[in-house]
Design a protein around this motif. Sequence first.
Motif, short mmCIF file in Angstrom:
data_model
loop_
_atom_site.label_atom_id
_atom_site.label_comp_id
_atom_site.label_asym_id
_atom_site.label_seq_id
_atom_site.Cartn_x
_atom_site.Cartn_y
_atom_site.Cartn_z
N GLY A 53 -35.43 -45.48 32.16
CA GLY A 53 -36.63 -46.30 32.25
C GLY A 53 -36.78 -47.07 33.54
O GLY A 53 -37.75 -47.81 33.71
N ILE A 54 -35.84 -46.92 34.48
CA ILE A 54 -35.93 -47.65 35.73
C ILE A 54 -37.18 -47.26 36.49
O ILE A 54 -37.65 -46.12 36.41
N ASP A 57 -45.03 -48.50 32.14
CA ASP A 57 -44.42 -47.59 31.16
C ASP A 57 -45.36 -46.45 30.77
O ASP A 57 -44.97 -45.55 30.02
N ASP A 58 -46.60 -46.48 31.26
CA ASP A 58 -47.59 -45.44 30.92
C ASP A 58 -47.57 -44.32 31.97
O ASP A 58 -47.23 -44.52 33.13
N LYS A 62 -40.08 -45.31 28.23
CA LYS A 62 -39.55 -46.56 27.71
C LYS A 62 -38.84 -47.28 28.86
O LYS A 62 -37.79 -46.85 29.33
N GLY A 63 -39.42 -48.38 29.32
CA GLY A 63 -38.87 -49.12 30.45
C GLY A 63 -37.54 -49.77 30.12
O GLY A 63 -37.15 -49.89 28.95
N PRO A 75 -41.73 -47.07 23.98
CA PRO A 75 -42.23 -46.31 25.13
C PRO A 75 -43.72 -46.51 25.34
O PRO A 75 -44.46 -46.87 24.41
N GLY A 76 -44.17 -46.27 26.55
CA GLY A 76 -45.58 -46.37 26.86
C GLY A 76 -46.34 -45.15 26.38
O GLY A 76 -45.82 -44.33 25.60
N ASP A 77 -47.57 -45.00 26.84
CA ASP A 77 -48.44 -43.91 26.38
C ASP A 77 -48.74 -42.94 27.52
O ASP A 77 -48.55 -43.26 28.70
#
Length: 379
Positions: free
Chosen positions: A227-228, A269-270, A319-320, A326-328
């Motif tokens: 997620g970095i 995160d998207d 997912k950050g 997680p984002g979309d």
Amino acid sequence: MSKRDFYEVLGVAKNASDEEIKKAYRKLAMKHHPDRNQGDAAKPAEEKFKEAKEAYEMLSDPQKRAAYDQYGHAGVDPNMRGPGGGAEGFGGFAEAFGDIFGDMFGQQGGRRGAGGRQVYRGSDLSYAMEITLEEAARGKDAQIRIPSWDSCDTCHGSGAKPGTSAKTCGTCQGSGTVQMRQGFFSVQQTCPHCRGTGKIIPEPCTACHGQGKIKKQKTLEVKIPAGIDDGMRIRSTGNGEPGTNGGPPGDLYIEIRIKKHDIFERDGDDLHCQVPVSFITAALGGEIEVPTLAGKAAIDIPEGTQAGKQFRLRGKGIKGVRSSYPGDLYCHIAVETPVKLTEHQRKLLRELEESLKKGGSRHSPSGESWTDRLKNFFS
């Protein structure tokens, strides 16, 4: 009145990262800057601005932060005595943390070592690492090669030519510092002849040129967390430049750079991607496949979909490192116009266009609206 806790002032947790502390300070500095607050709000804002500045100065310095975490305000206030209640207690505390107050006249990071010489922490190093978007999303274990220093085999670390030895500096008598008078004040400075080492080497070692160490390369294992994001840094403690006169080494900061992806663009995160759709599918509707970082997914294109329409796939982003979910993934529809048509195909399209014109606005509502706006503009 007692001072507020520095972490409370900045509104961060005690385990906050350097980046979080910097962001919190910038936000407060922008909010309470004197230029942005006038009238009755000027004085309270100025006090808060000074308070935030002091907190940042202490927490952004690793040594001062360590002292503050263990001893509170007494650990970073030179006017207060340290644990033990007397001057001896404070002296031992200051030495343990490498003279966190620094030299009052600008020699930052220095402290007294064995023999009275100035001891300095090594400089931090920066390393740029480029990774793919997939690697950033999933995390990875990587190896990097960084500069390292080893003791010189020729002089065994003395810096002097074999058969000779270093001599005590005659200017500072081996202390590494000299006293300079400026009016009523006596200023302590690093000795200009031995540069704080307290030693002079008449005949330097030819292999290391008197440094006592040789620059080499070493391999370092680095764990990239899942997620970095681009621009984030990973801190590797003690892998920076070596200190001077036995001082502690600096740290290595690995700066992450994410390569440009062929399909996706990341926004926090998207994820976003352009999905080409034929104008037949856009007009009649249908199911199409779209890519995700985990594989393929299907979305239903409704009849009459226009260019630019956006479809959201929940949880298909990244997912950050500090995110719980997680984002979309956002799929942006790009309707493709057919090219290199045959004469037969052109004829069919013209017939279709004539048929659509007879249907009026129900086939092209945006077109009629545009025509009406043009009429109003030119009238």
